[in-house]
Design an enzyme around this catalytic site. Structure first.
Site, PDB file in Angstrom:
ATOM      1  CE1 TYR A  44     -48.647   4.218  13.079  1.00  0.00           C
ATOM      2  CE2 TYR A  44     -47.278   2.589  11.667  1.00  0.00           C
ATOM      3  CZ  TYR A  44     -48.038   3.588  12.000  1.00  0.00           C
ATOM      4  OH  TYR A  44     -48.124   4.738  10.847  1.00  0.00           O
ATOM      5  N   PRO A  45     -49.345   0.071  18.039  1.00  0.00           N
ATOM      6  CG  PRO A  45     -50.801  -1.625  18.853  1.00  0.00           C
ATOM      7  CD  PRO A  45     -49.372  -1.214  19.006  1.00  0.00           C
TER       8      PRO A  45
END
Length: 83
Positions: free
Chosen positions: A29-30
């Protein structure tokens, strides 16, 4: 990608106002993953966790598969996973 301040505010709101007690994250992530933002989510979560009672948070995380070669440890170096 949020700023660290925004991330802390969002996490505090979710846990303090809405009663959330689990946080699911991953090193990837992101999304979409970029070399310049990878790892920032984990960093922001870790600094936020230092400000609260850690025993009240369930933390789930995962390690990404081999598809993204620039992630730490994919070339056998700089891995954050020790076991």
């Amino acid at each position: 990608q949020n700023s660290e301040k925004d991330a802390h505010e969002q996490l505090s709101l979710a846990f303090n106002k809405y009663g959330i007690n689990i946080l699911d994250t991953a090193e990837i992530y992101p999304v979409p993953t970029k070399a310049d933002t990878q790892g920032k989510t984990d960093k922001y979560i870790s600094t936020w966790l230092k400000t609260i009672d850690r025993s009240k948070v369930i933390l789930a995380t995962k390690v990404a598969g081999p598809g993204v070669t620039w992630l730490p440890g994919r070339n056998g170096q700089n891995s954050r996973v020790s076991k």
